[in-house]
Design a protein around this motif. Structure first.
Motif, PDB file in Angstrom:
ATOM      1  N   HIS A 211       0.791  -1.227   0.000  1.00 46.15           N
ATOM      2  CA  HIS A 211       0.000   0.000   0.000  1.00 46.15           C
ATOM      3  C   HIS A 211       0.822   1.276   0.000  1.00 46.15           C
ATOM      4  O   HIS A 211       0.292   2.347  -0.191  1.00 46.15           O
ATOM      5  N   ASN A 212       2.124   1.173   0.264  1.00 46.63           N
ATOM      6  CA  ASN A 212       2.933   2.395   0.272  1.00 46.63           C
ATOM      7  C   ASN A 212       3.536   2.708  -1.100  1.00 46.63           C
ATOM      8  O   ASN A 212       4.309   3.631  -1.247  1.00 46.63           O
ATOM      9  N   ASN A 249       0.165  -3.552  10.932  1.00 51.21           N
ATOM     10  CA  ASN A 249       0.266  -2.951   9.609  1.00 51.21           C
ATOM     11  C   ASN A 249      -1.060  -3.018   8.844  1.00 51.21           C
ATOM     12  O   ASN A 249      -1.284  -2.252   7.901  1.00 51.21           O
ATOM     13  N   PHE A 251      -3.780  -1.866   9.629  1.00 58.45           N
ATOM     14  CA  PHE A 251      -4.435  -0.552   9.669  1.00 58.45           C
ATOM     15  C   PHE A 251      -4.020   0.294   8.473  1.00 58.45           C
ATOM     16  O   PHE A 251      -4.847   0.916   7.817  1.00 58.45           O
ATOM     17  N   GLU A 252      -2.723   0.307   8.238  1.00 59.09           N
ATOM     18  CA  GLU A 252      -2.202   1.109   7.138  1.00 59.09           C
ATOM     19  C   GLU A 252      -2.676   0.534   5.804  1.00 59.09           C
ATOM     20  O   GLU A 252      -2.999   1.266   4.872  1.00 59.09           O
ATOM     21  N   GLN A 253      -2.736  -0.776   5.720  1.00 60.19           N
ATOM     22  CA  GLN A 253      -3.246  -1.412   4.500  1.00 60.19           C
ATOM     23  C   GLN A 253      -4.677  -0.950   4.250  1.00 60.19           C
ATOM     24  O   GLN A 253      -5.029  -0.530   3.148  1.00 60.19           O
ATOM     25  N   ARG A 255      -6.191   1.642   5.374  1.00 61.59           N
ATOM     26  CA  ARG A 255      -6.261   3.081   5.109  1.00 61.59           C
ATOM     27  C   ARG A 255      -5.932   3.367   3.647  1.00 61.59           C
ATOM     28  O   ARG A 255      -6.696   4.034   2.948  1.00 61.59           O
TER      29      ARG A 255
ATOM     30  N   ASP B  42       4.499  -4.601  16.621  1.00 63.35           N
ATOM     31  CA  ASP B  42       4.276  -6.039  16.452  1.00 63.35           C
ATOM     32  C   ASP B  42       5.301  -6.935  17.137  1.00 63.35           C
ATOM     33  O   ASP B  42       5.393  -8.118  16.830  1.00 63.35           O
ATOM     34  N   MET B 222       5.423  -8.353   7.954  1.00 63.75           N
ATOM     35  CA  MET B 222       4.197  -7.754   8.498  1.00 63.75           C
ATOM     36  C   MET B 222       3.544  -8.628   9.570  1.00 63.75           C
ATOM     37  O   MET B 222       2.526  -8.257  10.141  1.00 63.75           O
ATOM     38  N   ASP B 251       5.767  -0.650   4.739  1.00 64.23           N
ATOM     39  CA  ASP B 251       6.008   0.317   5.804  1.00 64.23           C
ATOM     40  C   ASP B 251       5.769  -0.291   7.184  1.00 64.23           C
ATOM     41  O   ASP B 251       5.547   0.413   8.155  1.00 64.23           O
ATOM     42  N   THR B 252       5.820  -1.615   7.269  1.00 67.24           N
ATOM     43  CA  THR B 252       5.632  -2.250   8.564  1.00 67.24           C
ATOM     44  C   THR B 252       6.853  -1.999   9.439  1.00 67.24           C
ATOM     45  O   THR B 252       7.969  -1.881   8.942  1.00 67.24           O
TER      46      THR B 252
END
Ligand code: GTP
Ligand code: GTP
Ligand code: MG
Ligand code: MG
Lengths: 318, 443
Positions: A211-212, A249, A251-253, A255, B42, B222, B251-252
């Protein structure tokens, strides 16, 4: 193991009280609650609760929220037995999870008046998108729907081949333009073919992407846009697939995929493993997106409609 | 989503300022913040606990130098400890032997097949002659996938379409390798869950049959709390030699790395950084440590920044951010300070609340100049009241600055985003802080 047993083993100590309680009428129970009901939860219970939630990937923020909710609830409603407390806890967590949206496909039945009903499947790499599509195709077909799949992952090695094998397995047609074709044009063709063939449902596979990566996310928006040219309002369902083993992560996915494609449904895969997938509670709550399906294996049949109470119970079983 | 550790510690250490020593009493809050940061990243709940216990022992009794804040000292202790834990001894890949055999294992979708291709490329680059083996007989098109990757990296792929026995395939592949002069054999296997007895037995049988020099456990960066269980079971069954962390181009935070290292104590040998075949890297414990803490290269940057940042000004700014009345004057001042430090883009991340908001903005000195001239073309009133900037004001500013109106719009938009971001961070801090006393995270 039974519901909540791990956390609520203290309950055994309360057997006596419970026996007594049974003899009371419900009215007496209510009076008793007003007089003797507890309005706070002991620290040990909260410690256990916190540990279970956090180790299920629920995340600190959501865990705190749940603890706050149950504390408020108990202050308001009071409880006599721990089993009553369990019920309250279960309800408080369930309240965080939005209900299934009736305008979307439900229990593998399709909403009226949208033919073909178009589902676009998105998510990061390797979460189980293609497999979920295979399972969905099987379920929809079993319900008597005509299904067309679109192989718009033209990037990952053998992705088209993989979807074609699922098409064969389930006896469902796959529209493809080979590897390296423009994914938006594959999606376009697939929806068009679904219209021409009067299919009931058209499911579009897309390449996994992190997603980034801005360009890849833009590409996804484009794939989505192009379908509207064939069927206004398509895709009706944008299904974000999350892997149960993923941590915060997710959450970011959620979003980023929501920003790019207006995700309106979630699928949680790989729940047949030891990972609990607790992060969906916060994700589903924050983005107001219901969890629609869960994946519980690699076979065609291993897809279930999400049931929040069963899911919550599974967090507390080991 | 996550506040970085440095700003958390800043907050936690408010109470310690002016005290010269780290003691049991004043450290409790800080330790809790570190644990929360780790769990947010995490790291497994229990491992975060034991890790912070160790950090606490190390920190206790240390004198806080006048030149560094307790927060910075703690960050350094945490960072050093993380680095040490993540790193330890680095071991080279065992590819001696003829052929050397490497077995790849892991959960479904973790990136085994992709990594197998990359590893073949890497080994070929070392002048060896690898053979890829398609040992996944279950996943639809798994064999085809490996074949495609083999072609891309120009390494031959051994396959037996129709044979459903991975032990046989592996044995046959080794025979084939000997006949064809392949001196390294890389066996890709199907993804499997640690609770799937049958599948775990299967891979144990492959191991017993081919006696690999090297077994690599491939895990998605992740991964959340479950990393511990999975790594433990795979290690019990296979006693693997090393770990491969995949999808690190995301971005994890990658706290799973710490969890896994802590439970199995095997080196992390490779990092997979993308879908393309050249996206492979060796593991850097220092980078991983600051990634988990979410601080970029803050440890080294802190020192440089300290020389330039005016403490008082920073305090004043913090207050403004808290009160949500950060305005264009403040923004302008910040730009001046940043410019003094050089290497702008790196340093942006250090300013509380600012770094993230403008992370993706392309920053060079020229764009600074333009931004400055736009701000300078605002009236003092406008600078103090960013909300007053309507269409006609913006048009006037654009003309005044000699810039395009779209540039003015963009700057105002970015500024608004930044303010929103600061506001939401404040809310989060406030909210969290308010609930904290109830948290068993306190211990
Ligand atoms: N155990 C288990 N495995 C699953 C489940 N869903 C998918 N998988 C497996 O996970 C792996 C990846 O699945 P795919 O469907 O290829 O995932 P994808 O998201 O399409 O992957 P990319 O297209 O490469 O991004 C495969 O080995 C699947 O068999 C599930 O619910 N349980
Ligand atoms: N962005 C990114 N994607 C990766 C990386 N490594 C693998 N992938 C992608 O992740 C997905 C799954 O990779 P595979 O190599 O098929 O995973 P696998 O472990 O072999 O999967 P199974 O065989 O189904 O268990 C694919 O879409 C890959 O392209 C990585 O480092 N970064
Ligand atoms: Mg796929
Ligand atoms: Mg594979």
């Amino acid at each position: 193991m039974g519901l909540f047993e791990k956390i609520f083993s203290r309950e055994k100590k309360e057997k006596l009280d419970q026996g007594l309680e049974k003899t009371k009428s419900s009215l007496l129970g209510k009076i008793g609650k007003a007089l003797a009901g507890k309005s706070s939860i002991d620290e040990g219970f909260l410690d256990d609760l916190e540990e279970i939630l956090v180790t299920s990937d629920v995340g600190i923020e959501t865990t705190l929220k749940i603890i706050e909710r149950i504390e408020n609830r108990v202050q308001r409603d009071k409880y006599l037995t721990e089993s009553e407390l369990n019920t309250m806890l279960r309800e408080e967590i369930a309240d965080l999870l939005p209900d299934q949206d009736d305008t979307l496909s439900r229990d593998f039945h399709l909403p009226n008046g949208t033919k073909p009903y178009v589902i676009m499947v998105v998510g990061v790499n390797g979460v189980g998108k293609t497999t979920t599509i295979g399972k969905l195709a099987h379920q929809f077909k079993a319900k008597g729907h005509k299904v067309v799949l679109g192989a718009a992952d033209t990037f990952r090695a053998a992705a088209v081949e993989q979807l074609k094998i699922w098409g064969q397995r389930t006896g469902v047609e796959v529209v493809e333009k080979g590897m390296n074709a423009d994914p938006a044009s594959v999606a376009f063709e697939a929806v068009k073919a679904a219209c021409e063939k009067e299919a009931d449902v058209c499911i579009i596979d897309t390449a996994g992407r992190l997603h980034n990566k801005v360009n890849l996310m833009n590409e996804l928006s484009k794939i989505k846009r192009v379908m509207q040219k064939v069927v206004p309002g398509a895709p009706h369902e944008v299904l974000l697939v999350l892997d149960a083993s993923t941590g915060q992560n997710a959450f970011e996915q959620a979003r980023q995929f929501t920003a790019a494609t207006e995700v309106n449904a979630l699928a949680l895969t790989k729940l047949d493993g030891t990972a609990k997938g607790g992060v969906v509670i916060g994700v589903s709550e924050q983005f107001k997106t219901p969890v629609r399906y869960i994946g519980v294996g690699e076979g065609m049949e291993d897809l279930q409609v999400f049931n929040k109470y069963e899911f919550i119970d599974s967090l507390f079983s080991n | 989503m996550f506040e970085n550790l440095s700003s958390r510690l800043e907050r936690a250490f408010k109470s310690i300022k002016g005290q010269g020593k780290i003691t049991e009493l004043n450290i409790a809050e800080t330790i809790k913040e570190i644990r929360k940061a780790l769990v947010d990243a995490d790291v497994n709940y229990k491992i975060a606990k034991s890790f912070t216990d160790r950090v606490k022992d190390k920190a206790m009794g240390q004198n806080v130098l006048t030149s560094v804040s307790p927060g910075q000292l703690m960050i350094k202790i945490v960072n050093d400890e993380l680095k040490e834990l993540l790193g330890g001894t680095t071991e080279e890949l065992q590819i001696q032997g003829n052929p050397a055999i490497i077995l790849i294992a892991g959960l479904q979708g973790s990136g085994k097949t992709t990594f197998s291709g990359k590893l073949a490329r890497h080994i070929k680059g070392k002048g060896r002659n690898p053979l890829l083996v398609a040992g996944d007989v279950y996943r639809p098109a798994a064999i085809e996938q490996l074949k495609v990757l083999g072609e891309q990296v120009e390494v031959s792929v051994y396959t037996e379409e129709g044979n459903k026995n991975p032990v046989e395939i592996a044995n046959n592949a080794i025979r084939y390798a000997k006949q064809n002069g392949n001196n390294v054999v890389i066996i890709d296997t199907a993804g499997r869950l640690s609770v799937d007895e049958e599948m775990m037995n299967e891979i144990a049988r492959v191991k017993a049959a081919v006696k690999p020099q090297e077994i690599l456990f491939v895990v998605d960066a992740m991964t959340g709390q479950d990393a511990v269980n999975t790594a433990q079971v795979f290690n019990e069954r296979l006693d693997f030699n090393g770990v491969v962390l995949t999808k690190m181009d995301g971005d994890t935070r990658g706290g799973a790395a710490l969890s896994i290292k802590s439970v199995v104590n095997k080196p992390i040998k490779f990092v997979s950084m993308g879908e393309k075949m050249d996206a492979l890297d060796v593991f850097h414990p220092d980078r991983m440590a600051s990634r988990i803490l979410g601080m970029g290269d803050i440890v080294s940057l802190v020192e440089r920044a300290q020389q330039v940042f005016d403490e008082e000004e920073a305090d004043r700014l913090q207050k403004k951010i808290r009160g949500n009345d950060f305005d264009f004057d403040d923004f302008f001042k910040q730009l001046q300070q940043i410019k003094k430090m050089g290497n702008i883009k790196d340093l942006m991340g250090m300013i509380p609340g600012v770094g993230k908001a403008i992370k993706d903005v392309d920053i060079n000195d020229d764009s600074f100049k333009n931004v400055e001239s736009i701000i300078q073309s605002m009236t003092p009133f406008e600078r103090k009241n960013p909300d007053s900037l309507n269409g006609s004001r913006k048009k006037r500013i654009a003309t005044g600055a000699g810039r395009d109106i779209t540039e003015v719009n963009k700057l105002v938009k970015q500024f608004e985003d930044m303010r929103k971001m600061m506001k939401s961070m404040n809310k989060m801090q406030g909210g969290m802080g308010g609930r904290m006393p109830k948290m068993p995270f306190r211990r």
